[in-house]
Design a protein around this motif. Structure first.
Motif, short mmCIF file in Angstrom:
data_model
loop_
_atom_site.label_atom_id
_atom_site.label_comp_id
_atom_site.label_asym_id
_atom_site.label_seq_id
_atom_site.Cartn_x
_atom_site.Cartn_y
_atom_site.Cartn_z
N VAL A 5 0.93 -1.13 -0.19
CA VAL A 5 -0.23 0.15 0.10
C VAL A 5 0.70 1.26 0.10
O VAL A 5 1.58 1.49 0.94
CB VAL A 5 -0.89 0.09 1.23
N ILE A 6 0.94 2.07 -0.91
CA ILE A 6 1.39 3.02 -1.12
C ILE A 6 0.94 4.37 -0.37
O ILE A 6 -0.51 4.56 -0.62
CB ILE A 6 1.77 3.74 -2.46
N ALA A 12 -4.32 2.91 5.01
CA ALA A 12 -3.59 1.81 4.99
C ALA A 12 -3.55 0.94 6.19
O ALA A 12 -3.44 -0.26 6.23
CB ALA A 12 -1.94 2.27 4.76
N ARG A 13 -3.66 1.58 7.48
CA ARG A 13 -3.63 0.93 8.74
C ARG A 13 -5.07 0.06 8.72
O ARG A 13 -4.86 -0.92 9.12
CB ARG A 13 -3.47 2.06 9.86
N MET A 14 -6.10 0.60 8.30
CA MET A 14 -7.20 -0.41 8.58
C MET A 14 -7.34 -1.36 7.28
O MET A 14 -7.81 -2.37 7.66
CB MET A 14 -8.54 0.89 8.25
N LEU A 15 -6.58 -1.07 6.22
CA LEU A 15 -6.45 -2.18 5.30
C LEU A 15 -5.64 -3.20 5.83
O LEU A 15 -5.81 -4.30 5.54
CB LEU A 15 -5.66 -1.54 4.04
N LEU A 27 2.29 -4.48 3.50
CA LEU A 27 3.31 -3.68 3.50
C LEU A 27 3.14 -2.12 3.15
O LEU A 27 2.56 -2.05 1.87
CB LEU A 27 4.20 -4.44 2.67
N ALA A 28 3.44 -1.00 4.03
CA ALA A 28 3.10 0.16 3.43
C ALA A 28 4.28 0.96 3.19
O ALA A 28 5.41 0.56 3.48
CB ALA A 28 2.25 0.94 4.58
N PHE A 29 4.16 1.99 2.32
CA PHE A 29 5.08 2.91 2.08
C PHE A 29 4.97 4.40 2.22
O PHE A 29 3.80 4.72 1.78
CB PHE A 29 5.40 2.67 0.54
N ASP A 30 5.78 4.86 3.09
CA ASP A 30 5.07 6.37 3.23
C ASP A 30 6.40 7.03 3.46
O ASP A 30 7.72 6.78 4.30
CB ASP A 30 4.39 6.51 4.53
N PRO A 31 6.48 8.34 3.35
CA PRO A 31 7.57 9.25 3.74
C PRO A 31 7.89 9.56 4.99
O PRO A 31 8.98 9.58 5.72
CB PRO A 31 7.56 10.62 2.92
N ALA A 32 6.59 9.55 5.74
CA ALA A 32 6.79 10.04 7.32
C ALA A 32 7.36 8.86 8.16
O ALA A 32 6.69 7.63 8.01
CB ALA A 32 5.32 10.43 7.58
N ILE A 64 0.11 -4.00 -5.74
CA ILE A 64 0.41 -2.73 -5.27
C ILE A 64 -1.08 -1.85 -5.11
O ILE A 64 -1.87 -2.07 -6.27
CB ILE A 64 1.26 -2.11 -6.38
N THR A 65 -1.24 -1.26 -4.34
CA THR A 65 -2.50 -0.47 -4.30
C THR A 65 -1.88 0.85 -3.46
O THR A 65 -0.72 1.06 -3.21
CB THR A 65 -3.69 -0.91 -3.78
#
Ligand code: AMP
Length: 379
Positions: A5-6, A12-15, A27-32, A64-65
């Motif tokens: 999850v981008i 993303a957390r609830m996904l 698996l998430a992707f985030d700048p923060a 990917i989503t």
């Protein structure tokens, strides 16, 4: 299987929470570095346009989503050569630009508010043409939760509003006198099957969603207008996954405001209030599994917690209340959690909402929903 999850925010957390029972991992992707998905799923860090970092991330995923529409559509298009990207990059590119989105609605014969494209400070009056005022100037891209918008009372105010928004390409939209704001959350599978949750009635405060009441009480014609719009849109975009369309109801007809190409705040009630939550259905769609029923179970009201959470111990005494703390630091204007109050019917919901307003000191927040619920009870 792993779903990348981008974006690593609350969606993303609830996904990620919905993924576990399906045997999927998010698996998430985030700048923060403090992305709130971190406490429930691994998060890779990098910019939304950092292609090498996104490539490394995609290598560890099967699908990917994204949970955020401001990710780079070009980057997504590149990733689609590596892994299935759902929804597709072109659908994202259209829905992240208000002018392209409105043009698509018009092509699909869905009404939108009158608008004009404003691209430069030259010839503002000409660009605005015959548009009726008051109006709202909105940046074409990167706006959300009322950000990137300025009110414009007359043609003379366009220049100041354009400068205030950073002189970026905008749309100028006539302000609509709507009776209600409604939204439709739909999900389309890889085989083209489209399912829609019932229309929901939303109340915004300062441009941010405050409450959602599900199902909205609407005439069947309105529900079918929304379905036709969703079907045309999802088919035109060859869409896979969950999306939301926000509408204004004007004199018994729907006007489309915008599309969110992702799970949506006005669909949070589905976690406890529907047969299958929007999060589960998005994961089912993205991974090619059969979709689940979108039927409501009883009635629900979602209350957004903006800025700070109310006291959890007090809230949990309210019957039918389901608590969601996103694990974020309190900050003005930030969505830090929500609660959904479920009930078997509108009578029961009215009592529970009244109690919530009193014990949480949130009478102002529940009042609009309570007004609608009470009219349902009286009918
Ligand atoms: P948006 O970012 O377009 O969803 O706008 C946020 C909120 O501002 C909407 O939910 C409405 O409450 C309000 N709004 C946006 N556009 C209009 C419009 N053309 N007329 C009246 N209200 C609007």
């Amino acid at each position: 299987m792993r779903v990348g999850v981008i974006g690593g925010g609350q969606l993303a957390r609830m996904l990620a929470i919905a993924a576990a029972p399906l045997g999927l991992r998010v698996l998430a992707f985030d700048p923060a570095l403090d992305a709130c998905t971190e406490s429930v799923a691994p998060v890779d860090h990098g910019g939304f346009d950092d292609l090498p970092a996104l490539h490394r991330f995609a290598e560890g995923c099967d699908f990917i989503t994204f949970d955020f529409e401001n990710v780079s559509a070009d980057a997504l298009a590149e990733l689609s050569a590596m892994r299935p990207v759902r929804p597709n990059a072109a659908a994202l590119a259209t829905t992240q630009d208000r002018a392209l989105e409105k043009a698509l609605f018009r092509r699909l014969e869905t009404r939108v508010a009158d608008f004009a494209e404003i691209s430069s400070a030259d010839g503002l009056h000409t660009s605005a043409g015959e548009l009726a005022f008051p109006a709202i100037l909105k940046t074409r891209r990167l706006g959300y939760d009322g950000k990137g918008q300025a009110r414009v009372e007359s043609a003379d105010g366009i220049a100041a509003a354009f400068a205030e928004l950073g002189s970026v390409p905008c749309v100028l939209e006539s302000r609509v006198r709507f009776q209600r704001e409604l939204s439709l959350v739909g999900v389309r599978g890889i085989d083209g099957e489209l399912l829609c949750y019932p229309l929901v009635e939303n109340v915004h405060v300062n441009g941010i969603l405050s409450t959602s009441l599900a199902p909205a009480r609407v005439r069947p014609e309105l529900e079918s207008q929304a379905h036709v719009c969703a079907e045309r849109l999802a088919t035109a975009l060859d869409y896979v996954g969950v999306f939301a369309i926000e509408f204004f109801e004007v004199d018994g007809r729907l006007l489309a405001n915008e599309v969110a190409p992702r799970v949506h705040n006005s669909g949070h009630w589905t976690i406890e209030g529907a047969e299958t939550s929007q999060f589960e259905n998005h994961l089912r769609a993205v991974t090619g599994l059969p979709l689940g029923s979108t039927a409501a179970r009883g009635v629900s009201c979602m209350l957004n917690w903006i800025g700070e959470l109310p006291d959890i111990a007090t809230a949990l005494r309210i019957p039918g209340l389901h608590w969601h703390d996103y694990g974020k630091e309190a900050r003005p204007g930030r969505k830090v959690g929500h609660a959904t109050i479920t009930a078997k019917d509108f009578d029961e919901l009215a009592g529970r909402l009244e109690m919530a307003g009193q014990v949480l000191g949130r009478e102002w927040q529940v009042a609009p929903a309570l007004g609608v619920v009470s009219s349902h009870c009286a009918a």
